[in-house]
Design an enzyme around this catalytic site. Structure first.
Site, PDB file in Angstrom:
ATOM      1  N   GLU A 279      43.911  13.089  54.279  1.00  0.00           N
ATOM      2  CA  GLU A 279      44.058  12.054  55.311  1.00  0.00           C
ATOM      3  C   GLU A 279      44.627  10.798  54.664  1.00  0.00           C
ATOM      4  O   GLU A 279      44.143  10.360  53.608  1.00  0.00           O
ATOM      5  CB  GLU A 279      42.695  11.743  55.955  1.00  0.00           C
ATOM      6  N   ASN A 338      46.598   8.577  60.993  1.00  0.00           N
ATOM      7  CA  ASN A 338      45.797   8.130  62.136  1.00  0.00           C
ATOM      8  C   ASN A 338      46.698   7.410  63.134  1.00  0.00           C
ATOM      9  O   ASN A 338      47.541   6.598  62.734  1.00  0.00           O
ATOM     10  CB  ASN A 338      44.721   7.152  61.656  1.00  0.00           C
ATOM     11  N   GLU A 370      45.790  12.273  63.749  1.00  0.00           N
ATOM     12  CA  GLU A 370      44.386  12.124  64.106  1.00  0.00           C
ATOM     13  C   GLU A 370      44.292  11.139  65.252  1.00  0.00           C
ATOM     14  O   GLU A 370      44.774  10.005  65.160  1.00  0.00           O
ATOM     15  CB  GLU A 370      43.579  11.636  62.902  1.00  0.00           C
ATOM     16  N   ASP A 401      39.581  12.944  66.322  1.00  0.00           N
ATOM     17  CA  ASP A 401      38.827  12.179  65.314  1.00  0.00           C
ATOM     18  C   ASP A 401      37.499  11.680  65.895  1.00  0.00           C
ATOM     19  O   ASP A 401      37.400  11.474  67.101  1.00  0.00           O
ATOM     20  CB  ASP A 401      39.685  10.971  64.898  1.00  0.00           C
ATOM     21  N   GLU A 458      33.310  15.059  58.530  1.00  0.00           N
ATOM     22  CA  GLU A 458      33.668  13.795  57.856  1.00  0.00           C
ATOM     23  C   GLU A 458      32.459  13.158  57.201  1.00  0.00           C
ATOM     24  O   GLU A 458      31.326  13.396  57.647  1.00  0.00           O
ATOM     25  CB  GLU A 458      34.134  12.784  58.905  1.00  0.00           C
TER      26      GLU A 458
HETATM   27  P1  C2E Z   1      38.527   7.258  60.196  1.00  0.00           P
HETATM   28  O1  C2E Z   1      39.813   7.770  60.681  1.00  0.00           O
HETATM   29  O2  C2E Z   1      37.284   7.833  60.787  1.00  0.00           O
HETATM   30  O3  C2E Z   1      38.574   7.408  58.623  1.00  0.00           O
HETATM   31  C1  C2E Z   1      37.488   7.705  57.826  1.00  0.00           C
HETATM   32  C2  C2E Z   1      36.842   6.455  57.267  1.00  0.00           C
HETATM   33  O4  C2E Z   1      35.616   6.814  56.657  1.00  0.00           O
HETATM   34  C3  C2E Z   1      37.678   5.829  56.168  1.00  0.00           C
HETATM   35  O5  C2E Z   1      37.419   4.431  56.196  1.00  0.00           O
HETATM   36  C4  C2E Z   1      37.083   6.414  54.906  1.00  0.00           C
HETATM   37  O6  C2E Z   1      37.263   5.611  53.758  1.00  0.00           O
HETATM   38  C5  C2E Z   1      35.632   6.469  55.285  1.00  0.00           C
HETATM   39  N1  C2E Z   1      34.930   7.546  54.608  1.00  0.00           N
HETATM   40  C6  C2E Z   1      35.418   8.707  54.150  1.00  0.00           C
HETATM   41  N2  C2E Z   1      34.452   9.448  53.579  1.00  0.00           N
HETATM   42  C7  C2E Z   1      33.303   8.743  53.701  1.00  0.00           C
HETATM   43  C8  C2E Z   1      31.945   8.982  53.304  1.00  0.00           C
HETATM   44  O7  C2E Z   1      31.598   9.985  52.708  1.00  0.00           O
HETATM   45  N3  C2E Z   1      31.046   8.006  53.593  1.00  0.00           N
HETATM   46  C9  C2E Z   1      31.390   6.852  54.226  1.00  0.00           C
HETATM   47  N4  C2E Z   1      30.464   5.950  54.435  1.00  0.00           N
HETATM   48  N5  C2E Z   1      32.677   6.593  54.621  1.00  0.00           N
HETATM   49  C10 C2E Z   1      33.609   7.538  54.367  1.00  0.00           C
HETATM   50  P2  C2E Z   1      38.620   3.405  56.186  1.00  0.00           P
HETATM   51  O8  C2E Z   1      39.709   3.872  55.291  1.00  0.00           O
HETATM   52  O9  C2E Z   1      38.022   2.060  55.965  1.00  0.00           O
HETATM   53  O10 C2E Z   1      39.196   3.517  57.636  1.00  0.00           O
HETATM   54  C11 C2E Z   1      38.466   3.064  58.718  1.00  0.00           C
HETATM   55  C12 C2E Z   1      39.164   3.441  59.994  1.00  0.00           C
HETATM   56  O11 C2E Z   1      40.392   2.700  60.117  1.00  0.00           O
HETATM   57  C13 C2E Z   1      39.580   4.903  60.025  1.00  0.00           C
HETATM   58  O12 C2E Z   1      38.461   5.660  60.405  1.00  0.00           O
HETATM   59  C14 C2E Z   1      40.693   4.874  61.049  1.00  0.00           C
HETATM   60  O13 C2E Z   1      40.169   4.919  62.358  1.00  0.00           O
HETATM   61  C15 C2E Z   1      41.303   3.520  60.824  1.00  0.00           C
HETATM   62  N6  C2E Z   1      42.538   3.666  60.034  1.00  0.00           N
HETATM   63  C16 C2E Z   1      42.678   3.825  58.703  1.00  0.00           C
HETATM   64  N7  C2E Z   1      43.985   3.904  58.372  1.00  0.00           N
HETATM   65  C17 C2E Z   1      44.676   3.817  59.531  1.00  0.00           C
HETATM   66  C18 C2E Z   1      46.072   3.844  59.859  1.00  0.00           C
HETATM   67  O14 C2E Z   1      46.967   3.991  59.016  1.00  0.00           O
HETATM   68  N8  C2E Z   1      46.400   3.719  61.193  1.00  0.00           N
HETATM   69  C19 C2E Z   1      45.440   3.584  62.159  1.00  0.00           C
HETATM   70  N9  C2E Z   1      45.828   3.475  63.420  1.00  0.00           N
HETATM   71  N10 C2E Z   1      44.130   3.563  61.885  1.00  0.00           N
HETATM   72  C20 C2E Z   1      43.753   3.673  60.582  1.00  0.00           C
HETATM   73 CA    CA Z   2      40.798   9.568  60.859  1.00  0.00          CA
HETATM   74 CA    CA Z   3      36.812   9.694  61.726  1.00  0.00          CA
END
Ligand code: C2E
Ligand code: CA
Ligand code: CA
Length: 512
Positions: A279, A338, A370, A401, A458
């Site tokens: 991802e 995403n 996603e 997602d 996830e």
């Molecule tokens: P998401 O799509 O649900 O992505 C997973 C989030 O959970 C990611 O946070 C990831 O770092 C975190 N994560 C993964 N494994 C674990 C785990 O074992 N424990 C915990 N506590 N967290 C975990 P991140 O990178 O801060 O992203 C947050 C949200 O921001 C993402 O949730 C997604 O909805 C959004 N996002 C991230 N990148 C993009 C992007 O390029 N475009 C868009 N539209 N949204 C994005």
């Molecule tokens: Ca995602």
């Molecule tokens: Ca997710």
């Protein structure tokens, strides 16, 4: 006030007369004493001066100089001693009109290792991490462990030290801390967050412990936004958010200058243990604030109408990375991006994606999109619907997602051609220990099986969760327990290491 000023003057005079140079001149002074006053004078000079030097406090200074340039102390867990060291370093830099910095590094993930490792292993991990950090900085910089998983680095004062250099150093430290560490044959994957304070950013009136205090605040801020976050004290309060229009301008520039980058988190197939996907997650590599996670800038991006540009940047970087992994023979089958509701409301989105796939010559089935369950449940926008259908029709895989968090999960499944559901982290946490949680996940997996949907869990943080999910029949897992999101070069290394451990365990299985 006066008294303090007076004692400072006295100390300067004392240092001028009784500084370390006095001992260097001792042979010459002794010889001169012999010529002018004979043997008695020579003895008085040779023995009396060092005694006088020690009595006036010169010796402790000398001893401190030696510890700072020679053997480094590994642990400094006494708070007072740490503050006094921080004050000494800052005072010296100020006296010499140089800049120094305090860099605090906190390991993340050490307390999450499941099952809890023995103390012997933890102390070895800490010790090896200390050595890694030391190998990243200069030998004259002072690196010491100040807590269970916290390290402090005080940099040798320098005239050219600046924030940009510090951020580079912080990134190097992060990369170093995140390299897998082997305890016997067991790989341990940790990450780290960093807080920085440069002495030049402090006001002249700041107390001599201010550098440590501000670095601690920066680290707290980094930890709150981690994993792998870097924060620096910049002279303005960390918690104040910049005015909206300035942030918007910053974001637009960041997208153009390539400061917004895709980081990659692997997904593992529960049957084979191989990497089954990855991802792409956005990170803002901010020149002053360090690594900013998407939660802190996505809303502003949307407000600034820049999501279309974000989608372009993430797609382009992800496909370029996928091709480079192919060229290196890494066998990563697909990459997912995403797409927010705002991005999906762009009528040109599906055409843009198809065009980029075509341009980079990547088959559509190697790209996953996603889509948040909350975006495609309920009353859905016509453009959003058209985009999703077009992407599915051209062959891209559509992942639902945060499955289970919205109130329209089943409606979304009925309406669209979904390839996989991503079981939200809230269902996965402690699934190995919580019976009710286990039953809910088993129910979701049974439903997915009936509907012919693939499944990804996830937020898998521990090996017990991973094992139980595999036993329940979950297809793939993703989470900190496997690996945290990482920049491309690190992801590449991680895949190679992961393949190595797989080959090794496969060999063991065959031999067994
Ligand atoms: P998401 O799509 O649900 O992505 C997973 C989030 O959970 C990611 O946070 C990831 O770092 C975190 N994560 C993964 N494994 C674990 C785990 O074992 N424990 C915990 N506590 N967290 C975990 P991140 O990178 O801060 O992203 C947050 C949200 O921001 C993402 O949730 C997604 O909805 C959004 N996002 C991230 N990148 C993009 C992007 O390029 N475009 C868009 N539209 N949204 C994005
Ligand atoms: Ca995602
Ligand atoms: Ca997710």
């Amino acid at each position: 006030m006066d008294r303090r000023g007076g004692s400072k003057k006295l100390r300067t005079i004392h240092e001028l007369i009784f500084g370390p140079h006095l001992l260097a001149l001792l042979p010459a002074l002794t010889l001169a004493a012999f010529w002018t006053g004979g043997e008695a004078m020579m003895l008085l000079m040779a023995l009396g001066l060092p005694v006088l030097y020690a009595a006036l406090g010169g010796m402790p200074d000398l001893r401190r100089d030696l510890t700072e340039t020679g053997q480094q102390q590994n642990d400094l867990t006494d708070g007072d001693a740490l503050r006094s060291l921080a004050a000494t370093v800052l005072n010296r830099a100020r006296r010499n009109r140089c800049t120094t910095a305090c860099v605090l590094v906190e390991l993340e993930g050490l307390s999450d290792i499941d099952p809890k490792p023995p103390e012997r292993m933890l102390s070895e991990v800490r010790f090896r991490m200390l050595n890694r950090l030391r190998s990243t900085v200069r030998s004259s910089d002072r690196v010491t462990r100040i807590g269970d998983q916290r390290f402090a680095i005080f940099l040798t004062p320098d005239r050219r030290m600046d924030l940009e250099g510090m951020l580079h150093l912080a990134r190097r430290l992060l990369n170093m801390a995140e390299e897998p560490l082997y305890y016997g044959r067991t790989p341990i994957f940790l990450s780290a967050s960093v807080g920085i304070c440069l002495s030049s950013r402090l006001p002249d009136s700041a107390r001599n412990t201010a550098m440590l205090d501000r670095a601690e605040e920066a680290l707290d801020e980094a930890l709150a936004h981690g994993p792998s976050a870097i924060r620096a004290f910049t002279g303005v309060p960390l918690r104040s958010t910049p005015p909206s229009s300035a942030l918007r301008e910053d974001l637009s520039q960041a997208l153009e200058k390539g400061e917004i980058a895709a980081w990659y988190q692997p997904q593992i197939c529960c049957d084979t243990g191989r990497v089954s996907g990855v991802e792409a997650l956005a990170r803002w590599l901010h020149p002053e604030r360090g690594i900013v996670p998407p939660g802190e800038f996505l809303a502003a991006l949307e407000e600034a109408k820049l999501t279309e540009r974000l989608a372009e940047v993430m797609l382009r970087q992800s496909l370029t990375a996928l091709k480079s992994w192919d060229a290196a023979g890494l066998g990563v089958p697909r990459v997912s991006i995403n797409l927010s509701g705002d991005e999906l409301r762009n009528p040109k989105l599906s055409d843009r994606i198809r065009w980029e796939l075509d341009r980079q010559d990547v088959p559509p089935e190697r790209l996953g999109v996603e889509i948040l369950e909350s975006v495609i449940g309920g009353g859905i926008d016509e453009v959003v619907e058209r985009n999703i259908r077009a992407l599915g029709a051209c062959g891209c895989e559509v992942d639902l997602d945060d499955f289970g968090t919205g109130d329209a999960s089943l409606q979304a499944l009925r309406r669209f051609d979904i390839t996989r559901i991503k079981i939200d982290r809230s269902f996965v946490a402690h699934v190995d220990r919580d019976e009710r949680q286990r039953r809910v996940v088993a129910g979701i997996l049974a439903m997915a099986d009936t509907l012919g949907l693939e499944t990804v869990a996830e937020g898998v943080e521990g090996s017990a969760e991973h094992t139980l999910l595999a036993q329940l029949g979950c297809g793939h897992v993703q989470g900190f327990g496997i690996a945290r999101p990482m920049p491309e070069p690190q992801f590449r290394k991680w895949v190679i290491e992961h393949r190595g451990t797989l080959t090794h365990s496969e060999q063991l299985r065959h031999r067994g």
